[in-house]
Design a protein around this motif. Sequence first.
Motif, PDB file in Angstrom:
ATOM      1  N   ARG A  38      24.600  16.235  21.600  1.00  0.00           N
ATOM      2  CA  ARG A  38      23.687  15.732  22.639  1.00  0.00           C
ATOM      3  C   ARG A  38      22.466  16.650  22.759  1.00  0.00           C
ATOM      4  O   ARG A  38      21.335  16.181  22.861  1.00  0.00           O
ATOM      5  N   VAL A  39      22.723  17.943  22.748  1.00  0.00           N
ATOM      6  CA  VAL A  39      21.627  18.903  22.877  1.00  0.00           C
ATOM      7  C   VAL A  39      20.682  18.810  21.675  1.00  0.00           C
ATOM      8  O   VAL A  39      19.456  18.802  21.821  1.00  0.00           O
ATOM      9  N   GLY A  42      18.202  16.151  21.825  1.00  0.00           N
ATOM     10  CA  GLY A  42      17.190  16.266  22.872  1.00  0.00           C
ATOM     11  C   GLY A  42      17.624  15.729  24.217  1.00  0.00           C
ATOM     12  O   GLY A  42      16.791  15.554  25.118  1.00  0.00           O
ATOM     13  N   GLN A  43      18.923  15.465  24.376  1.00  0.00           N
ATOM     14  CA  GLN A  43      19.415  14.931  25.643  1.00  0.00           C
ATOM     15  C   GLN A  43      19.731  16.060  26.616  1.00  0.00           C
ATOM     16  O   GLN A  43      19.993  17.200  26.222  1.00  0.00           O
ATOM     17  N   ALA A  44      19.698  15.726  27.892  1.00  0.00           N
ATOM     18  CA  ALA A  44      19.916  16.727  28.933  1.00  0.00           C
ATOM     19  C   ALA A  44      21.386  17.138  29.015  1.00  0.00           C
ATOM     20  O   ALA A  44      22.290  16.338  28.736  1.00  0.00           O
ATOM     21  N   ARG A  46      24.342  17.638  31.311  1.00  0.00           N
ATOM     22  CA  ARG A  46      24.654  17.034  32.614  1.00  0.00           C
ATOM     23  C   ARG A  46      25.670  17.895  33.366  1.00  0.00           C
ATOM     24  O   ARG A  46      26.769  18.096  32.891  1.00  0.00           O
ATOM     25  N   LYS A  77      19.970  29.197  30.496  1.00  0.00           N
ATOM     26  CA  LYS A  77      18.597  29.657  30.245  1.00  0.00           C
ATOM     27  C   LYS A  77      18.592  30.741  29.179  1.00  0.00           C
ATOM     28  O   LYS A  77      17.728  30.754  28.292  1.00  0.00           O
ATOM     29  N   TYR A  81      18.382  26.822  26.934  1.00  0.00           N
ATOM     30  CA  TYR A  81      18.467  25.439  27.402  1.00  0.00           C
ATOM     31  C   TYR A  81      17.930  25.316  28.826  1.00  0.00           C
ATOM     32  O   TYR A  81      18.405  25.993  29.738  1.00  0.00           O
ATOM     33  N   SER A  82      16.972  24.448  29.004  1.00  0.00           N
ATOM     34  CA  SER A  82      16.417  24.209  30.344  1.00  0.00           C
ATOM     35  C   SER A  82      16.425  22.725  30.703  1.00  0.00           C
ATOM     36  O   SER A  82      16.129  22.368  31.841  1.00  0.00           O
ATOM     37  N   ASN A  83      16.765  21.859  29.748  1.00  0.00           N
ATOM     38  CA  ASN A  83      16.821  20.419  30.004  1.00  0.00           C
ATOM     39  C   ASN A  83      18.179  20.092  30.610  1.00  0.00           C
ATOM     40  O   ASN A  83      19.164  19.872  29.910  1.00  0.00           O
ATOM     41  N   VAL A  84      18.226  20.110  31.945  1.00  0.00           N
ATOM     42  CA  VAL A  84      19.487  19.957  32.675  1.00  0.00           C
ATOM     43  C   VAL A  84      19.337  18.883  33.743  1.00  0.00           C
ATOM     44  O   VAL A  84      18.319  18.808  34.428  1.00  0.00           O
ATOM     45  N   GLU A  85      20.357  18.047  33.876  1.00  0.00           N
ATOM     46  CA  GLU A  85      20.431  17.064  34.960  1.00  0.00           C
ATOM     47  C   GLU A  85      21.649  17.397  35.817  1.00  0.00           C
ATOM     48  O   GLU A  85      22.693  17.778  35.290  1.00  0.00           O
TER      49      GLU A  85
END
Length: 288
Positions: A38-39, A42-44, A46, A77, A81-85
Amino acid sequence: MSEKRVNIMGKLKLSTLIAGLALLVGTWTTHAGPLTDRVKAGQAIRIGFSNVLPFAYPDDQGHPKGFANEIALGVLKKMGYSNVETTVTDWGGLIPGLQASRYDIITGGMYILGPRCKSVAFSEPIAKLGDGFIVTAGNPKHVNTYKDIAEKGAIFVTYAGSSTIAAAKKEGIAEDKIMVVPGPSEVLAAIKSGRGDAGSMTYLEAKLMADQSNGEIQATDPAALPEWTYNWVGLGFRSEDADFLAKFNEALKQYIGSEEMLKSVEEYGIVASSLPGDATTKWICSNR
């Protein structure tokens, strides 16, 4: 149609089928594969958590707060990784949500316990904490331990999915004296209304509630409880994400106890004495 043309058409159909299957597999991997996939797609990442102060909770704008969230986000971080939901759910929905792949990580301030280790792949521990009770001011029934509650036939209040349910039963509190409510705020409401005599949660939660109660509520001394009631907090992953978890644990090892980490969680009451020590998740799963 010539044999040559039939062969060409057959090859074209076969190549089209293979391409279609590749596309289908690629799509499935992107949407339902392990966290690493997923990472890479480019997916967040979760994160699911419940509204349990000071472990994990949303602020007025819905942003993740609490020391478990701070540590999880701090480690991610460090990993780049900073794309987090983030999603807030009931405490009882955290593990089922993780198992159903609605979340990649559950923070929530969850204790690492043997039964949970069968359903959750925990990170190495991020804190070691004791339980506490909230009682009305003056502690009218003089309860400081589970045994006090059992001996006096007091009504014990806790929330669904809490480790304190098993602790209460182990210490002799009768089933009909245990009131289970949805979450910590309902525990507080039950004590304030007189429907319960002692409300159980972690000491950090109990102290925070007492401090904010304008003198109506007090927290009992966690030192009165036996050593076995102390537990370690971990962050939950799915077992199929073992590769990502291994990398997370490596980053956690460098982050836990650092000046940066301690500064990020000091507002939640986490200090150096709250650090997990040398206990490993493998040992904790076998002994708690």
